[in-house]
Design a protein around this motif. Structure first.
Motif, mmCIF file in Angstrom:
data_model
loop_
_atom_site.group_PDB
_atom_site.id
_atom_site.type_symbol
_atom_site.label_atom_id
_atom_site.label_comp_id
_atom_site.label_asym_id
_atom_site.label_seq_id
_atom_site.Cartn_x
_atom_site.Cartn_y
_atom_site.Cartn_z
ATOM 1 N N ARG A 191 -7.092 -33.777 90.805
ATOM 2 C CA ARG A 191 -6.338 -33.152 89.707
ATOM 3 C C ARG A 191 -7.275 -32.529 88.685
ATOM 4 O O ARG A 191 -7.023 -31.419 88.196
ATOM 5 N N ASP A 202 -8.747 -29.280 90.149
ATOM 6 C CA ASP A 202 -7.771 -28.196 90.196
ATOM 7 C C ASP A 202 -7.512 -27.639 88.795
ATOM 8 O O ASP A 202 -7.467 -26.418 88.602
ATOM 9 N N GLY A 238 -11.982 -25.173 93.352
ATOM 10 C CA GLY A 238 -11.177 -25.134 94.557
ATOM 11 C C GLY A 238 -11.200 -26.469 95.282
ATOM 12 O O GLY A 238 -12.230 -27.140 95.347
ATOM 13 N N VAL A 239 -10.053 -26.858 95.822
ATOM 14 C CA VAL A 239 -9.926 -28.109 96.580
ATOM 15 C C VAL A 239 -9.360 -27.784 97.952
ATOM 16 O O VAL A 239 -8.276 -27.197 98.056
ATOM 17 N N HIS A 250 -0.740 -34.292 93.479
ATOM 18 C CA HIS A 250 0.116 -33.309 92.819
ATOM 19 C C HIS A 250 1.599 -33.688 92.864
ATOM 20 O O HIS A 250 2.456 -32.847 92.579
ATOM 21 N N SER A 285 4.809 -26.459 95.031
ATOM 22 C CA SER A 285 3.815 -25.928 95.962
ATOM 23 C C SER A 285 4.468 -24.929 96.911
ATOM 24 O O SER A 285 5.694 -24.786 96.958
ATOM 25 N N THR A 318 -0.154 -24.916 99.519
ATOM 26 C CA THR A 318 -1.012 -24.568 98.399
ATOM 27 C C THR A 318 -0.313 -24.898 97.088
ATOM 28 O O THR A 318 0.918 -24.793 96.974
ATOM 29 N N GLY A 375 -1.756 -24.447 92.859
ATOM 30 C CA GLY A 375 -2.897 -24.195 91.992
ATOM 31 C C GLY A 375 -4.098 -23.698 92.783
ATOM 32 O O GLY A 375 -4.009 -22.728 93.549
ATOM 33 N N HIS A 376 -5.215 -24.380 92.636
ATOM 34 C CA HIS A 376 -6.448 -24.031 93.343
ATOM 35 C C HIS A 376 -6.663 -24.915 94.582
ATOM 36 O O HIS A 376 -7.790 -25.003 95.074
ATOM 37 N N THR A 377 -5.595 -25.544 95.053
ATOM 38 C CA THR A 377 -5.682 -26.523 96.139
ATOM 39 C C THR A 377 -4.991 -26.029 97.394
ATOM 40 O O THR A 377 -3.872 -25.506 97.337
ATOM 41 N N ALA A 427 -8.957 -20.885 96.031
ATOM 42 C CA ALA A 427 -10.018 -21.358 95.138
ATOM 43 C C ALA A 427 -10.423 -20.285 94.142
ATOM 44 O O ALA A 427 -10.838 -20.588 93.029
#
Length: 238
Positions: free
Chosen positions: A85, A88, A93-94, A108, A152, A166, A168-170, A232
């Motif tokens: 968390r 992100d 990036g995750v 998440h 998501s 996906t 966010g950046h995950t 990412a």
């Protein structure tokens, strides 16, 4: 120019980065590894773990594990979710792989539960975003599956599990894009009884892996490039 950095979170000593490490190196990333459960603690994994600061990296990649992502006897899972968390939220990036994808889903707000049917071997995956998560057969070895978090976007699936999401950046994956021949041999040596119990022939699986490896490598490069560019939003230097 300073190279971007990727941290591979090795949750299980038999689940290294394998091909994912090669791809990030090919793309100009400096790679680092953080071992969560070392080999000498694999039989007693309920450790207290201090995770590194994810903000020291451009990308973190939580990898697979033999354990359940909802196992309350493993206190470090909650800490790994916090790291995900924090990463992100800070724009790191995750890329979560199998167990790592399940932990990312939980981080998440998604859930992880036992699957009605396990998946071991090369399985079809249907995709809504082939330029990010290419379809086709991907290698699987899991008995649990995640539900995608609220908010998501589910990108890929098959008849047994959601395969990619996906938020966010995950990017969370249920399958193992990192698998190569040596890693398969290590898993069969460590957990081959699981595959045998499902009627899977180890030699046939190794032969199939050798046949599919080249195309899987191509799709893995596309997946990582898509993840860096679209999820990412981190550099892809080469």
């Amino acid at each position: 120019m300073v190279a971007p950095r990727v941290l591979f979170v090795v949750n299980d000593p038999v689940a290294p980065p394998a091909l994912l490490g090669d791809v990030f190196t090919d793309l100009g990333y400096d790679t680092a590894i953080f071992e969560v459960v070392p080999a000498d603690a694999a039989d007693t994994p309920g450790l207290t773990v201090e995770f590194p600061d994810p903000l020291a990296y451009e990308v973190i990649v939580p990898l697979g594990a033999r354990w359940a992502a909802y196992d309350e006897a493993l206190p470090w899972i909650a800490d790994e979710m916090t790291m995900i968390r924090d990463a992100d939220a800070a724009g790191v990036g995750v890329l979560g792989v199998c167990f790592g994808g399940q932990v990312a889903a939980r981080a998440h707000g998604g859930t992880v539960a036992r699957s009605s049917e396990p998946e071991i071997g090369w399985c079809p995956v249907d995709t809504d975003a082939p330029d990010l998560v290419p379809g086709g057969p991907w290698f699987q070895w899991h008995f649990d599956r995640f539900s995608a978090p609220a908010g998501s976007t589910v990108l890929a699936r098959n008849d047994r599990a959601t395969q990619a999401f996906t938020i966010g950046h995950t990017l969370g994956l249920q399958f193992h894009p990192e698998l190569d021949g040596p890693l398969l041999r290590a898993w069969l040596a460590n957990d081959g009884a699981e595959a045998a119990a499902l009627g899977i022939d180890a030699d046939a699986l190794a032969d199939q892996t050798a046949r599919l490896q080249s195309d899987a490598d191509r799709r893995l490069h596309a997946l990582v490039r898509g993840f860096l560019a679209r999820v990412a939003r981190q550099p892809c230097p080469s």
